[in-house]
Design a protein around this motif. Structure first.
Motif, short mmCIF file in Angstrom:
data_model
loop_
_atom_site.label_atom_id
_atom_site.label_comp_id
_atom_site.label_asym_id
_atom_site.label_seq_id
_atom_site.Cartn_x
_atom_site.Cartn_y
_atom_site.Cartn_z
N GLN A 101 -60.00 -41.04 10.53
CA GLN A 101 -60.17 -39.78 10.02
C GLN A 101 -58.76 -39.36 9.73
OE1 GLN A 101 -63.49 -37.79 11.22
NE2 GLN A 101 -62.21 -36.04 11.28
N GLN A 115 -57.92 -35.59 7.90
CA GLN A 115 -58.18 -34.27 7.00
C GLN A 115 -57.12 -33.19 6.93
OE1 GLN A 115 -60.83 -32.90 10.51
NE2 GLN A 115 -59.62 -31.31 10.91
N GLN A 148 -69.60 -31.95 -2.18
CA GLN A 148 -69.83 -32.50 -0.73
C GLN A 148 -69.24 -33.82 -0.36
OE1 GLN A 148 -73.90 -31.69 0.23
NE2 GLN A 148 -74.16 -29.92 -1.14
N LEU A 149 -69.74 -34.74 -0.96
CA LEU A 149 -69.31 -36.08 -0.56
C LEU A 149 -69.21 -37.12 -1.62
CD1 LEU A 149 -69.61 -37.88 2.02
CD2 LEU A 149 -72.28 -38.30 1.31
N LYS A 167 -69.01 -41.32 -1.33
CA LYS A 167 -69.17 -42.57 -0.70
C LYS A 167 -68.59 -43.65 -1.52
CE LYS A 167 -72.57 -42.71 2.60
NZ LYS A 167 -71.74 -42.57 3.77
N ASP A 201 -65.40 -43.00 2.91
CA ASP A 201 -66.06 -41.57 2.52
C ASP A 201 -65.08 -40.37 2.60
OD1 ASP A 201 -68.42 -42.97 2.86
OD2 ASP A 201 -69.04 -41.96 4.72
N TYR A 202 -65.50 -39.42 1.48
CA TYR A 202 -64.53 -38.32 1.38
C TYR A 202 -65.34 -37.22 1.31
CZ TYR A 202 -61.94 -41.84 -0.77
OH TYR A 202 -61.18 -42.94 -1.28
N GLU A 203 -65.37 -36.29 2.11
CA GLU A 203 -66.26 -34.93 2.52
C GLU A 203 -65.33 -33.90 2.30
OE1 GLU A 203 -67.40 -35.06 6.71
OE2 GLU A 203 -68.14 -37.27 6.74
N LYS A 245 -65.71 -29.48 2.47
CA LYS A 245 -66.63 -28.52 3.23
C LYS A 245 -65.86 -27.16 2.87
CE LYS A 245 -67.91 -31.14 7.04
NZ LYS A 245 -68.30 -31.43 8.53
N THR A 288 -60.69 -25.40 1.05
CA THR A 288 -61.60 -26.47 1.26
C THR A 288 -60.78 -27.51 2.22
OG1 THR A 288 -62.21 -26.11 -1.25
CG2 THR A 288 -62.85 -28.43 -0.19
N LYS A 333 -62.93 -40.44 5.83
CA LYS A 333 -63.14 -41.40 6.82
C LYS A 333 -63.02 -43.08 6.36
CE LYS A 333 -65.96 -38.24 9.21
NZ LYS A 333 -67.53 -37.76 9.77
#
Length: 148
Positions: free
Chosen positions: A8, A10, A70-71, A73, A84-86, A88, A94, A99
């Motif tokens: 992960q 971020q 949001q996401l 995949k 995955d890219y999240e 928030k 942002t 992950k």
């Protein structure tokens, strides 16, 4: 056997969520901080080809799911790892979380892949932050492994 280990990375990017999300699905923006060429915009259900011309490298990216702002995949890479890219929304901008998981490698090879993924995705997020917040292409991916 697939590993339960994941990587992960971020970063808080001080821009609105729609701008940051667009930067990851639109290659006209993404090529300013990550890969150099893409066969198209990320679209759910499609497979896109990303290229890093300076390394003569390519990767097919299968887009499994997109939830706007949001996401994202995906599955991509030599061993078809999940990435995955999240996104928030935060008070100051942002938060982007990348992950990577689903590794089939073991032992020393797994450690090498984890190291490469952690460093690589951190570099991508650093480059994205510099580009979106300040309009600067730091050429981080190009300079990560200089040929001469």
């Amino acid at each position: 056997m697939e590993s339960k280990i994941f990587v992960q990375a971020q970063m808080l990017i001080r821009k609105p969520i729609n701008e940051v999300f667009e930067a990851f699905i639109n290659p006209e923006i993404t090529t300013n901080f990550w890969f150099t060429k893409s066969s198209g915009k990320l679209v759910e259900g499609e497979t896109i080809l990303w290229e890093w011309e300076m390394y003569d490298a390519k990767s097919e990216v299968k887009v499994h799911q997109i939830i706007p702002n949001q996401l994202i995949k995906t599955t991509w890479g030599l061993f078809s790892n999940n990435v995955d890219y999240e996104f928030k929304e935060m008070e100051k901008g942002t938060l982007v979380i990348i992950k990577s998981f689903g590794y089939s490698e073991t032992r020393d090879k797994l450690l090498s892949v984890i190291n490469d993924n952690t460093g690589g995705f951190t570099t991508v997020l650093d480059g994205c932050k510099a580009y979106l917040e300040h309009g600067i292409n730091l050429r981080l991916i190009e300079d990560k492994f200089p040929s001469k």
